[in-house]
Scaffold this motif. Structure first.
Motif, PDB file in Angstrom:
ATOM      1  N   ILE A 170       4.071   2.875 -10.878  1.00 31.94           N
ATOM      2  CA  ILE A 170       3.818   3.702  -9.681  1.00 31.94           C
ATOM      3  C   ILE A 170       5.108   4.313  -9.164  1.00 31.94           C
ATOM      4  O   ILE A 170       6.097   3.598  -8.949  1.00 31.94           O
ATOM      5  CB  ILE A 170       3.171   2.855  -8.552  1.00 31.94           C
ATOM      6  N   LYS A 171       5.116   5.614  -9.015  1.00 28.48           N
ATOM      7  CA  LYS A 171       6.250   6.299  -8.388  1.00 28.48           C
ATOM      8  C   LYS A 171       5.744   6.940  -7.105  1.00 28.48           C
ATOM      9  O   LYS A 171       4.683   7.540  -7.098  1.00 28.48           O
ATOM     10  CB  LYS A 171       6.833   7.390  -9.310  1.00 28.48           C
ATOM     11  N   LEU A 172       6.505   6.839  -6.062  1.00 29.81           N
ATOM     12  CA  LEU A 172       6.107   7.478  -4.808  1.00 29.81           C
ATOM     13  C   LEU A 172       6.168   8.988  -4.949  1.00 29.81           C
ATOM     14  O   LEU A 172       7.187   9.543  -5.362  1.00 29.81           O
ATOM     15  CB  LEU A 172       7.045   7.057  -3.681  1.00 29.81           C
ATOM     16  N   ALA A 173       5.091   9.655  -4.615  1.00 23.68           N
ATOM     17  CA  ALA A 173       5.101  11.117  -4.578  1.00 23.68           C
ATOM     18  C   ALA A 173       5.827  11.562  -3.315  1.00 23.68           C
ATOM     19  O   ALA A 173       6.027  10.779  -2.385  1.00 23.68           O
ATOM     20  CB  ALA A 173       3.674  11.631  -4.578  1.00 23.68           C
ATOM     21  N   ASN A 174       6.245  12.789  -3.318  1.00 28.89           N
ATOM     22  CA  ASN A 174       6.833  13.365  -2.109  1.00 28.89           C
ATOM     23  C   ASN A 174       5.864  13.228  -0.944  1.00 28.89           C
ATOM     24  O   ASN A 174       4.661  13.438  -1.110  1.00 28.89           O
ATOM     25  CB  ASN A 174       7.130  14.854  -2.329  1.00 28.89           C
TER      26      ASN A 174
ATOM     27  N   VAL B 260       0.832  -1.197   0.000  1.00 31.21           N
ATOM     28  CA  VAL B 260       0.000   0.000   0.000  1.00 31.21           C
ATOM     29  C   VAL B 260       0.870   1.252   0.000  1.00 31.21           C
ATOM     30  O   VAL B 260       1.853   1.316   0.732  1.00 31.21           O
ATOM     31  CB  VAL B 260      -0.872  -0.029   1.278  1.00 31.21           C
ATOM     32  N   THR B 261       0.503   2.245  -0.818  1.00 30.99           N
ATOM     33  CA  THR B 261       1.138   3.568  -0.694  1.00 30.99           C
ATOM     34  C   THR B 261       0.220   4.468   0.123  1.00 30.99           C
ATOM     35  O   THR B 261      -0.999   4.423  -0.021  1.00 30.99           O
ATOM     36  CB  THR B 261       1.390   4.211  -2.072  1.00 30.99           C
ATOM     37  N   MET B 262       0.834   5.255   0.988  1.00 30.71           N
ATOM     38  CA  MET B 262       0.045   6.162   1.830  1.00 30.71           C
ATOM     39  C   MET B 262       0.913   7.345   2.246  1.00 30.71           C
ATOM     40  O   MET B 262       2.129   7.303   2.110  1.00 30.71           O
ATOM     41  CB  MET B 262      -0.484   5.430   3.065  1.00 30.71           C
ATOM     42  N   PRO B 263       0.270   8.415   2.751  1.00 32.53           N
ATOM     43  CA  PRO B 263       1.069   9.540   3.241  1.00 32.53           C
ATOM     44  C   PRO B 263       1.967   9.084   4.391  1.00 32.53           C
ATOM     45  O   PRO B 263       1.534   8.314   5.257  1.00 32.53           O
ATOM     46  CB  PRO B 263       0.008  10.540   3.729  1.00 32.53           C
ATOM     47  N   LYS B 264       3.205   9.568   4.365  1.00 26.61           N
ATOM     48  CA  LYS B 264       4.150   9.234   5.426  1.00 26.61           C
ATOM     49  C   LYS B 264       3.598   9.574   6.796  1.00 26.61           C
ATOM     50  O   LYS B 264       3.764   8.835   7.757  1.00 26.61           O
ATOM     51  CB  LYS B 264       5.452  10.032   5.215  1.00 26.61           C
ATOM     52  N   ASP B 265       2.951  10.751   6.869  1.00 26.60           N
ATOM     53  CA  ASP B 265       2.432  11.192   8.161  1.00 26.60           C
ATOM     54  C   ASP B 265       1.375  10.232   8.693  1.00 26.60           C
ATOM     55  O   ASP B 265       1.282  10.002   9.902  1.00 26.60           O
ATOM     56  CB  ASP B 265       1.818  12.605   8.043  1.00 26.60           C
ATOM     57  N   LEU B 266       0.597   9.708   7.786  1.00 26.20           N
ATOM     58  CA  LEU B 266      -0.409   8.734   8.199  1.00 26.20           C
ATOM     59  C   LEU B 266       0.271   7.494   8.780  1.00 26.20           C
ATOM     60  O   LEU B 266      -0.130   6.973   9.830  1.00 26.20           O
ATOM     61  CB  LEU B 266      -1.299   8.359   7.006  1.00 26.20           C
TER      62      LEU B 266
END
Lengths: 358, 358, 358, 358
Positions: C320-324, C291-297
């Protein structure tokens, strides 16, 4: 009548209980769990010192991993010619060390002595890199003949070996029985006597599968985690080892188990020594008996359900030769050996001789 | 007075000549050249049979590569307790085999006998996979004490070992000297006597760097090219080996060289036996002399420029004990040992005793 | 909220129960006991064929021991570039094989395909002994990205590899989850699709420490007992493995456990897919979610007590590339994952976004 | 027309002459001789520093022995995906290191760049002991595509690798050609640019069999004598290496030989570049040419007696794809390549196209 080996019984009730308790939790994997940490702390307390300790499932893994930290592939390891590491562990030492040479000493004797070591060093070639240089000494406590090395004896072997630059390994598959026999402290039997690394076996004395590689000399352990992992001996559910060890150590449970095993061996040997045609090859000092008896008697006992192994004549004291019709057997008692088993065994022997006499 | 070893001289003139000739050509690499092919053909002719043969630069490589084809990593290799493979080749056998166990026999004796083998097999445990099973026997021809195994002796050792499922390796670092001594054919000394693989050393008898691993049992050689390559023993300019071998074999040059070496040893031993305080520990049957002498004499000779090694007392016959002030030395003659060297050596000894007598 | 790994829980109740039962008996050691024999019989029934099977404590041991039976030290083993055997098992494959080469394929893709294999064989050098020859193919079921190879896919990979002389190894650390996902038989997923040896993992799906190395091709297993012993993986109290396996297999317990784990993964993924800022990198086919998710999450969840690992970006699909500010995590469910854990996890996410929105 | 490899010719006349001279002496064995000592001294002078150096017979042995001093068995070695050590030396690195992992980088490019290294370190897992940690970087000079790394490029690769704790190995099979190409000093190309150990190949450039393992970082060489001996690479007649090296180094003979080889490559490439249907895949910077040409032409040349190898398409620059009917070949010149050989080769090509045109 299970005298085949102290590995033919399960774990003690208390050890299993602790395992069941640990089973129900969530923990991190690979030994990063509180059971493992508790076990490590308890061992530090037991040995009265700081130490590095790693758990593995078998004695062969423990010994070979330990030895691989002591000797380079072009060096040699000295041990008794009947040592488990050279006789009963395939070529595991060579595998784990990357090909160190195993060098047997003291054939036909119950223990290794300073003289054996001194003779080795006197005669060993030192034309390197052609000749092989010994770098580790392995001592088995209790010995291959069921004898217990005194702390003084261990200290002397260590001293001689260390003068030559060797590190000291103790194969403590029956370490608990040795402590129960001598009454000294674990510290006195190990680091205080010069031992660098101890393979502390719990499997034979109350655990299901648990060996601890205990480094008193922490310089020697630096690659252990790498070696354990790449040999497939790092368990994901590390609690299996941690919980067994916590249960084993709690309230001196381990010592109670060993003391019981030794007592049963004493009872058995007292009874056997009273019988004319049975002779003890070596004094019984812990939980192993080495006995010569008529072959027919051995067969009779096995038919009656007794479990034990015939043993190699090689390992008899030089003063004893097997007569025709005789055999040499090993009897091992364990924490679970009950009086009734011993009594039945002696009864069967008595019956046999009575039948013979008729 | 170079009696240190038969590896302290260069190559024979004829061998160097052939090498120089081969040097000037273009050929394919990695042994795919006519010198190599010629050498292989010549060896087939010499041994009167089909065979697989591979060339390497050192005796250690030859022996260890050969042994790695005979035993699995969990099996053992039997050899004389003074064998070069167990005493002088570091842990090369363990390295190449992936950790096979080296098992020494026949300590203190000049040759291995059928009794040594029989005793081993009688006493060896067979509780696999715990115990280690012997799978190869290595015989050194000429022996560690300079003795020559007769073809009958080799045949008997082979027969006993093969009954137990072992393969037979011959370390023939001085094979040529053995042939020169016995006068039998190379075939009689090897495959006709049960040898599966011979490490035929030319380096000590006229080559610069040349050992041939000769498989009479071609089933055993199937992985050899892989093993040679991955141990870095496949030369790109294979002619280096091929040309030396062609030169060495041509017109029985090898046998002439070995015969000369043996003759010089005979002369030297004849002269030494005439001297009171010098004793031959073993009969001189090829090109090695094992001699006890006063330590002061040895020192005197070395000061005078004589080259030889003091030898391990371990390897003395059991009947000989070194007296105080005595030493045990090995003298080796080679294809290039000249009469003048031997004479000078004897002269120095005579001088020494004359000075002593004054 | 334990989604770190399916090895962070203990054994299932039924498995522990069987172990406790086995513990109270006397048996022979080293797997010569009725629990072990029963386990072997049950596996033959499960796989509907004759087979050789050996039990060990860890997946690393199982995989490496199996691979060591397939490839010689000078040969290579093909696997997915994210395979556990090449990424997470140190250099265990090299250790056990004696130095075979590990060759990664299919970087950045969820499964290995026939094209990967075909390209490898097309480009691989065949100038032996210089080049290394592939001799084994390892397939991970379920795959490194949580995907399940269909029996047809396995069959095609096997077919191509076998045409080139390779043997087929399946790393079945999550084999049970794959069967639960596909609904096919264990036979269909293995030997019927060309698999020669399966490492069947029970540890991650209900056992405490239990991996079975299952040889469908019995020719390949002939040295296994020797290899297991010399690597220290032969347990003296073999019932530890035997009893776990009997308990695990009984009444399809293993399949119930795996089915539960898969169902929990499905529930979790359904809930996650409904959330905008969370994306599944790969379809959820068994018990792993990527799963990709916001780091803060991710940080928020971990603070709230959720266990999971950040995963290597390398293993993202190429699309899929990870966004900042984003991270990539793996979530694993197990037989013991409860609805309440999943619900709490989702709640925490919802809370996070609600707080964000304010 | 020998363009197959620079190992298809013999030794230079001057090298052979020195060998012949050394052959006639008595010396001690195993490298304890004045030729060896002279060679070592000469290398110290050449590299303008203290160093440890060891001679072996093959490049594979040199590389693998060197690498075994840099990485532990549970660590990894980085190299170009076309490096000789990973493509053409079987699994020798794994054998000598005891099972280190080989990790290929920079597929399809002529040299390794800082970016390749940086990407590797960015993506590599660091969850030890599960993941494998890189501990050595191997750089091939001249590169796998015949290119020469500048001293600045070497310095940058070293710097990045050393920041991560890696040691630097240089495979200098064609080191002399690189020096001849750049005109820098041997010191500048090695220790001044961060190289810890150089495998300096003489075999391909004028010797018969001679590789020097040169440790600038003497801490790394401490086990080398043990490793060389136990792998069978310690020659008894060490003069074979010592004398070749003395001859090779004398009066910059080595540089003359390399310069000649490079000049012949330049001539050949100039001539080839003038031909329409022949393309250089990589610039010619030393003594190797990588060329695409019509398959029929290649066949024609081989029929006419030209020696060269078809090369793997894998190693073509990404910008070049082989057209139908084309092939990719490598041409190597050596110290013994004569103008007449080059001219004949070009003539044959011209003839071919003229015949085609008709």
């Amino acid at each position: 009548m299970y005298f085949g080996s102290d590995n033919q019984t399960g774990a003690s009730f208390k050890v299993m209980e602790m395992l069941a308790q640990a089973n129900s939790e969530y923990t991190h994997g690979y030994g990063d769990d509180h059971w493992t940490y508790q076990a490590i702390d308890n061992l530090k307390t037991l040995f009265e010192c700081d130490l590095d300790v790693f758990f593995v499932a078998t004695g062969t893994a423990a010994n070979s991993l330990a030895l691989s930290c002591l000797a380079q592939p072009w060096e040699a390891i000295l041990c008794h010619s009947s040592a488990h590491i050279i006789v009963d562990e395939s070529t595991a030492p060579e595998f784990f060390t990357g090909g160190s040479r195993m060098l047997p000493l003291a054939a036909g004797e119950g223990k290794m002595t300073p003289t054996h070591l001194q003779n080795y060093f006197k005669n060993a070639g030192s034309d390197y890199p052609h000749n092989v240089s010994a770098r580790a000494l392995s001592v088995t406590q209790i010995s291959e003949s069921g004898l217990v090395y005194s702390t003084k004896e261990i200290g002397e072997l260590s001293r001689i070996a260390k003068q030559q630059g060797l590190s000291i390994h103790m194969d403590g598959a029956r370490f608990a029985n040795a402590i129960a026999s001598l009454g000294c402290t674990p510290a006195e039997m190990t680091w205080k006597a010069g031992v660098d690394v101890l393979c502390l076996g719990a499997t034979k004395c109350g655990a299901l599968s648990l060996e601890a590689v205990v480094f008193f000399n922490k310089h020697l352990s630096k690659d252990f985690t790498q070696r354990r992992k790449r040999s497939g001996h790092l368990l994901s559910k590390g609690r299996l080892f941690g919980a067994q060890m916590v249960g084993w150590l709690k309230d001196s449970h381990w010592l109670d188990l060993a003391t019981h095993a030794n007592q049963q061996a004493k009872k058995l040997s007292d009874a056997l020594m009273a019988i004319d045609q049975i002779e003890l090859a070596w004094p019984v000092q812990a939980n192993e008996l080495f006995v010569t008896m008529p072959k027919d008697l051995a067969t009779h006992l096995q038919s009656a359900g007794a479990e034990f192994y015939e043993w190699s004549e090689n390992t008899l004291p030089e003063t004893i030769k097997l007569a025709n019709g005789q055999t040499y057997v090993r009897l091992v008692t364990s924490f679970s050996t009950q009086d009734s088993q011993c009594e039945l065994f002696i009864e069967n022997i008595t019956d046999y001789f009575e039948n013979q006499a008729r």
